[in-house]
Design a protein around this motif. Structure first.
Motif, short mmCIF file in Angstrom:
data_model
loop_
_atom_site.label_atom_id
_atom_site.label_comp_id
_atom_site.label_asym_id
_atom_site.label_seq_id
_atom_site.Cartn_x
_atom_site.Cartn_y
_atom_site.Cartn_z
N UNK A 62 0.84 -1.20 0.00
CA UNK A 62 0.00 0.00 0.00
C UNK A 62 0.87 1.25 0.00
N UNK A 63 1.96 1.25 0.78
CA UNK A 63 2.77 2.47 0.93
C UNK A 63 3.79 2.64 -0.20
N UNK A 64 3.85 1.70 -1.14
CA UNK A 64 4.70 1.93 -2.32
C UNK A 64 4.28 3.21 -3.03
N UNK A 65 2.99 3.49 -3.07
CA UNK A 65 2.51 4.70 -3.74
C UNK A 65 2.97 5.97 -3.04
N UNK A 66 3.38 5.83 -1.76
CA UNK A 66 3.90 6.97 -1.00
C UNK A 66 5.42 7.07 -1.13
N UNK A 67 6.02 6.17 -1.90
CA UNK A 67 7.47 6.19 -2.07
C UNK A 67 8.24 5.60 -0.91
N UNK A 68 7.58 4.76 -0.11
CA UNK A 68 8.24 4.19 1.07
C UNK A 68 8.77 2.79 0.77
N UNK A 69 10.07 2.63 0.92
CA UNK A 69 10.71 1.33 0.70
C UNK A 69 10.67 0.54 2.00
N UNK A 70 10.12 -0.68 1.93
CA UNK A 70 9.98 -1.44 3.15
C UNK A 70 10.04 -2.93 2.96
N UNK A 71 10.28 -3.62 4.07
CA UNK A 71 10.35 -5.07 4.08
C UNK A 71 9.79 -5.59 5.39
N UNK A 72 9.59 -6.89 5.45
CA UNK A 72 9.16 -7.53 6.69
C UNK A 72 10.12 -8.65 7.05
N UNK A 73 10.13 -8.98 8.34
CA UNK A 73 10.87 -10.16 8.80
C UNK A 73 9.87 -11.22 9.25
N UNK A 74 10.33 -12.45 9.23
CA UNK A 74 9.52 -13.60 9.59
C UNK A 74 9.19 -13.56 11.08
N UNK A 75 7.91 -13.52 11.42
CA UNK A 75 7.49 -13.43 12.82
C UNK A 75 7.88 -14.67 13.63
N UNK A 76 8.20 -15.75 12.95
CA UNK A 76 8.63 -16.96 13.65
C UNK A 76 10.07 -16.87 14.13
#
Length: 297
Positions: free
Chosen positions: A235-249
């Motif tokens: 969703x925030x790609x349209x705001x120009x925000x580069x992001x990632x997630x880590x595995x909650x496990x």
């Protein structure tokens, strides 16, 4: 309960209440009392003593400890167990603002409080204990004295952010670990990479937009139905925000430091991928790639 002069107690001296006073604070703050079971914590310990008890630290023993409300408590991790059941009492006690920690079960004998005091090595601890100076790898005797001579930091929930600079670039921009994207500050806007410890579902989007960091890494929240735990990434790609997630496990939700130290990338949006972030990458490596400017080389 028998009293002892300041310093080490006579080894093995046992009180009628099944507690051994192993140390008395020279400042008068209280004592360190060793006991073989959490059930031996009693009202005489209320608000002054650190109770080193050679029990597991699940919710059940924590309930008994909480009734007596000592200054602090140290138990044993008993192998952690499914769902962290053997140490879940740490957070039960944290909610009551009682410093608590556990020792590695292989470092001392179960059911022998004095042996735990003399030989135990801390493996896990809660936030009030951290405020007192307790750290993993610390001897139980030292951790108990930290709890005895120091107090947790009085603060509202939104003031305990654990904001920590993990890397600083030559131009002053930083990789910062903090426990929630809600704890971003104005100095992060368009400048810093934030490693935070909440999920990245749609409810995180307003916080990401408000923070508007140069880059971010959050949790995938266990992914969730329809990958809802990471929907905000895209969703925030349209705001120009580069992001990632880590595995909650792999990283503890609610702990930005764990996300930075233990996190493994589980997803990245197109902007983060363009900076070189890949699935399976350790969080510190991904954070550095996110921090880089296009002209860095």
């Amino acid at each position: 309960m028998s009293s002892q002069p300041a310093g080490e107690a006579v080894p093995g001296q046992q009180t009628p209440e099944q507690q051994t006073v192993v140390f008395t604070s020279p400042t008068g703050r209280g004592r360190i009392c060793a006991m073989d079971s959490a059930y031996h914590v009693d009202p005489s310990n209320r608000g002054r003593d650190v109770c080193v008890n050679s029990s597991y630290c699940g919710v059940l023993p924590a309930r008994f400890i909480a009734e007596a409300a000592p200054r602090g408590a140290i138990g044993m991790d008993c192998g952690i167990g499914p769902e962290g059941s053997a140490i879940a009492g740490l957070w039960f006690l944290e909610a009551l603002d009682i410093p608590a920690a556990v020792a590695d079960v292989m470092s001392a004998r179960l059911g022998d409080g004095v042996h735990l005091y003399r030989n135990g090595v801390i493996s896990f601890f809660n936030q009030p204990a951290a405020d007192c100076g307790v750290r993993a790898g610390m001897a139980v005797a030292n951790a108990a004295r930290m709890m005895l001579e120091n107090d947790p930091t009085p603060a509202a929930a939104d003031e305990i952010t654990n904001r920590t600079v993990m890397h600083a670039a030559s131009d002053g921009r930083c990789v910062i670990a903090t426990d929630s994207i809600a704890f971003a500050t104005e100095v992060d806007r368009g400048r810093n990479v934030l490693v935070t410890a909440g999920h990245t579902g749609r409810s995180a989007v307003p916080y990401l937009r408000r923070a508007s960091p140069w880059g971010f890494i959050c949790s995938d929240g266990g992914r969730g139905m329809d990958d809802s735990g990471m929907a905000g990434l895209f969703i925030v790609e349209a705001d120009g925000l580069a992001g990632a997630t880590v595995d909650a496990r792999r990283a503890r939700m609610g702990s930005g430091l764990s996300h930075y130290q233990d996190g493994i990338i589980s997803a990245a949006n197109a902007l983060a991928a363009a900076r070189g972030v890949e699935i399976g990458m350790p969080c510190p490596e991904a954070a550095l790639l996110l921090l880089a400017r296009p002209d860095d080389s």
